[in-house]
Design a protein around this motif. Structure first.
Motif, PDB file in Angstrom:
ATOM      1  N   ASP A  42      27.888  39.880 -29.696  1.00 14.57           N
ATOM      2  CA  ASP A  42      28.727  39.877 -28.490  1.00 14.57           C
ATOM      3  C   ASP A  42      30.108  39.261 -28.719  1.00 14.57           C
ATOM      4  N   GLY A  43      30.490  39.105 -29.976  1.00 15.43           N
ATOM      5  CA  GLY A  43      31.787  38.525 -30.288  1.00 15.43           C
ATOM      6  C   GLY A  43      32.094  38.702 -31.762  1.00 15.43           C
ATOM      7  N   ALA A  44      33.149  38.009 -32.221  1.00 16.79           N
ATOM      8  CA  ALA A  44      33.526  38.099 -33.628  1.00 16.79           C
ATOM      9  C   ALA A  44      34.173  36.786 -34.057  1.00 16.79           C
ATOM     10  N   TYR A  45      34.033  36.489 -35.336  1.00 17.24           N
ATOM     11  CA  TYR A  45      34.647  35.280 -35.876  1.00 17.24           C
ATOM     12  C   TYR A  45      35.431  35.631 -37.135  1.00 17.24           C
ATOM     13  N   LEU A  46      36.452  34.819 -37.391  1.00 16.32           N
ATOM     14  CA  LEU A  46      37.238  34.957 -38.608  1.00 16.32           C
ATOM     15  C   LEU A  46      36.625  34.026 -39.638  1.00 16.32           C
ATOM     16  N   GLU A  47      36.075  34.604 -40.711  1.00 15.83           N
ATOM     17  CA  GLU A  47      35.510  33.795 -41.780  1.00 15.83           C
ATOM     18  C   GLU A  47      36.576  33.593 -42.847  1.00 15.83           C
ATOM     19  N   ARG A  60      36.311  24.452 -56.536  1.00 13.11           N
ATOM     20  CA  ARG A  60      35.203  24.498 -55.571  1.00 13.11           C
ATOM     21  C   ARG A  60      35.622  25.283 -54.335  1.00 13.11           C
ATOM     22  N   LYS A  61      34.672  25.931 -53.720  1.00 13.35           N
ATOM     23  CA  LYS A  61      34.938  26.766 -52.554  1.00 13.35           C
ATOM     24  C   LYS A  61      34.400  26.097 -51.292  1.00 13.35           C
ATOM     25  N   LEU A  62      35.106  26.356 -50.202  1.00 19.06           N
ATOM     26  CA  LEU A  62      34.730  25.877 -48.874  1.00 19.06           C
ATOM     27  C   LEU A  62      34.849  27.063 -47.919  1.00 19.06           C
ATOM     28  N   TRP A  63      34.152  27.001 -46.798  1.00 18.86           N
ATOM     29  CA  TRP A  63      34.214  28.079 -45.817  1.00 18.86           C
ATOM     30  C   TRP A  63      34.423  27.507 -44.431  1.00 18.86           C
ATOM     31  N   ASP A  64      35.081  28.295 -43.585  1.00 21.42           N
ATOM     32  CA  ASP A  64      35.257  27.939 -42.187  1.00 21.42           C
ATOM     33  C   ASP A  64      35.113  29.215 -41.364  1.00 21.42           C
ATOM     34  N   ARG A  65      34.645  29.062 -40.148  1.00 20.82           N
ATOM     35  CA  ARG A  65      34.486  30.194 -39.227  1.00 20.82           C
ATOM     36  C   ARG A  65      35.183  29.861 -37.924  1.00 20.82           C
ATOM     37  N   LEU A  66      36.056  30.765 -37.490  1.00 18.00           N
ATOM     38  CA  LEU A  66      36.793  30.579 -36.248  1.00 18.00           C
ATOM     39  C   LEU A  66      36.350  31.650 -35.256  1.00 18.00           C
ATOM     40  N   ASN A  67      35.657  31.225 -34.202  1.00 16.47           N
ATOM     41  CA  ASN A  67      35.127  32.147 -33.193  1.00 16.47           C
ATOM     42  C   ASN A  67      36.244  32.586 -32.245  1.00 16.47           C
ATOM     43  N   LEU A  68      37.020  33.567 -32.676  1.00 12.17           N
ATOM     44  CA  LEU A  68      38.186  34.002 -31.915  1.00 12.17           C
ATOM     45  C   LEU A  68      37.847  34.963 -30.787  1.00 12.17           C
ATOM     46  N   ASN A  69      36.691  35.582 -30.844  1.00 13.45           N
ATOM     47  CA  ASN A  69      36.257  36.512 -29.802  1.00 13.45           C
ATOM     48  C   ASN A  69      34.859  36.098 -29.371  1.00 13.45           C
ATOM     49  N   ASN A  70      34.777  35.366 -28.257  1.00 14.31           N
ATOM     50  CA  ASN A  70      33.510  34.795 -27.812  1.00 14.31           C
ATOM     51  C   ASN A  70      33.513  34.686 -26.295  1.00 14.31           C
ATOM     52  N   THR A  75      34.851  27.655 -26.791  1.00 11.41           N
ATOM     53  CA  THR A  75      34.702  28.019 -28.206  1.00 11.41           C
ATOM     54  C   THR A  75      35.962  28.720 -28.713  1.00 11.41           C
ATOM     55  N   VAL A  76      36.492  29.646 -27.935  1.00 14.35           N
ATOM     56  CA  VAL A  76      37.706  30.378 -28.315  1.00 14.35           C
ATOM     57  C   VAL A  76      38.898  29.427 -28.371  1.00 14.35           C
ATOM     58  N   LYS A  77      38.985  28.515 -27.406  1.00 16.28           N
ATOM     59  CA  LYS A  77      40.091  27.552 -27.382  1.00 16.28           C
ATOM     60  C   LYS A  77      40.078  26.675 -28.639  1.00 16.28           C
ATOM     61  N   ILE A  78      38.912  26.225 -29.048  1.00 17.96           N
ATOM     62  CA  ILE A  78      38.775  25.422 -30.268  1.00 17.96           C
ATOM     63  C   ILE A  78      39.191  26.248 -31.484  1.00 17.96           C
ATOM     64  N   ALA A  79      38.731  27.488 -31.558  1.00 16.07           N
ATOM     65  CA  ALA A  79      39.063  28.354 -32.694  1.00 16.07           C
ATOM     66  C   ALA A  79      40.565  28.622 -32.761  1.00 16.07           C
ATOM     67  N   LYS A  80      41.182  28.886 -31.622  1.00 17.62           N
ATOM     68  CA  LYS A  80      42.625  29.137 -31.609  1.00 17.62           C
ATOM     69  C   LYS A  80      43.401  27.880 -31.987  1.00 17.62           C
ATOM     70  N   GLY A  81      42.915  26.712 -31.585  1.00 17.18           N
ATOM     71  CA  GLY A  81      43.552  25.456 -31.981  1.00 17.18           C
ATOM     72  C   GLY A  81      43.470  25.242 -33.483  1.00 17.18           C
ATOM     73  N   THR A  82      42.333  25.581 -34.074  1.00 19.96           N
ATOM     74  CA  THR A  82      42.172  25.475 -35.531  1.00 19.96           C
ATOM     75  C   THR A  82      43.079  26.474 -36.238  1.00 19.96           C
ATOM     76  N   LEU A  83      43.149  27.697 -35.726  1.00 19.55           N
ATOM     77  CA  LEU A  83      44.036  28.697 -36.318  1.00 19.55           C
ATOM     78  C   LEU A  83      45.495  28.242 -36.219  1.00 19.55           C
ATOM     79  N   SER A  84      45.864  27.637 -35.114  1.00 21.27           N
ATOM     80  CA  SER A  84      47.217  27.108 -34.957  1.00 21.27           C
ATOM     81  C   SER A  84      47.506  26.040 -36.005  1.00 21.27           C
ATOM     82  N   ALA A  85      46.547  25.157 -36.244  1.00 21.92           N
ATOM     83  CA  ALA A  85      46.720  24.112 -37.267  1.00 21.92           C
ATOM     84  C   ALA A  85      46.904  24.730 -38.648  1.00 21.92           C
TER      85      ALA A  85
END
Length: 175
Positions: A42-47, A60-70, A75-85
């Motif tokens: 029901d949504g999508a995230y940017l991995e 070393r590798k690290l991963w993050d997921r930003l729930n931009l479509n939720n 949840t979307v507000k947090i993801a957009k704030g992380t993307l802004s950072a």
């Protein structure tokens, strides 16, 4: 069963442990990014896949997921704030594609937490910030000695003219 003829373990070094890296700030680049559907569909995230580019954990590798479509607005507000950072950290304030964020140095604040399903420790990225004291030049892609000509900063000017030198020294190691 799988055919393993031709494999000789004596000729291949065993993998190191993939234990989480310690809490701290790490200079990284985003190496890949992809929009993926959520488990519920029901949504999508940017991995994002990041790679540490200096220090004892280089590579070393690290991963993050930003729930931009939720459906959950918080949840979307947090993801957009992380993307802004992330965008502010790499100096790309209005990206049209996530690949514009690739290969640009940024500092990721990394922490460890226990996974809910296995209780094992894993890394999480708590925040992103701009690397202090240096210009944000593109990083040679994954060990290449040359800068990518498709990089937004280098598109219409030569790499040497933009950086002021031949690119043999990675940007994150320049004074």
């Amino acid at each position: 069963m799988a055919d393993l003829r031709g494999f000789d373990a004596q000729t291949v070094e065993p993998n190191d442990s993939f234990d989480p890296i310690p809490n701290g700030d790490y200079l990284c680049i985003i190496t890949t990014s992809e929009m993926k559907p959520t488990k519920a569909g029901d949504g999508a995230y940017l991995e994002l896949e990041l790679q540490v580019i200096e220090g004892p954990y280089q590579g070393r590798k690290l991963w993050d997921r930003l729930n931009l479509n939720n459906a959950n607005e918080t949840t979307v507000k947090i993801a957009k704030g992380t993307l802004s950072a992330i965008c502010r950290a790499v100096g790309v304030l209005q990206p049209t594609d996530s690949c514009e964020l690739h290969d640009l140095p940024l500092v990721a604040k990394v922490a460890c937490r226990k996974r809910d399903d296995t209780e094992e420790l894993t890394n999480v990225i708590k925040s992103y910030k701009k690397r202090q004291g240096t210009a944000l030049d593109p990083v040679p892609p994954h060990g290449s000695a040359e800068l990518r000509p498709s990089s937004p900063k280098l598109r219409d000017s030569g790499a040497q003219a933009q950086t002021g030198h031949a690119g043999s020294t990675p940007p994150w190691k320049r004074a």
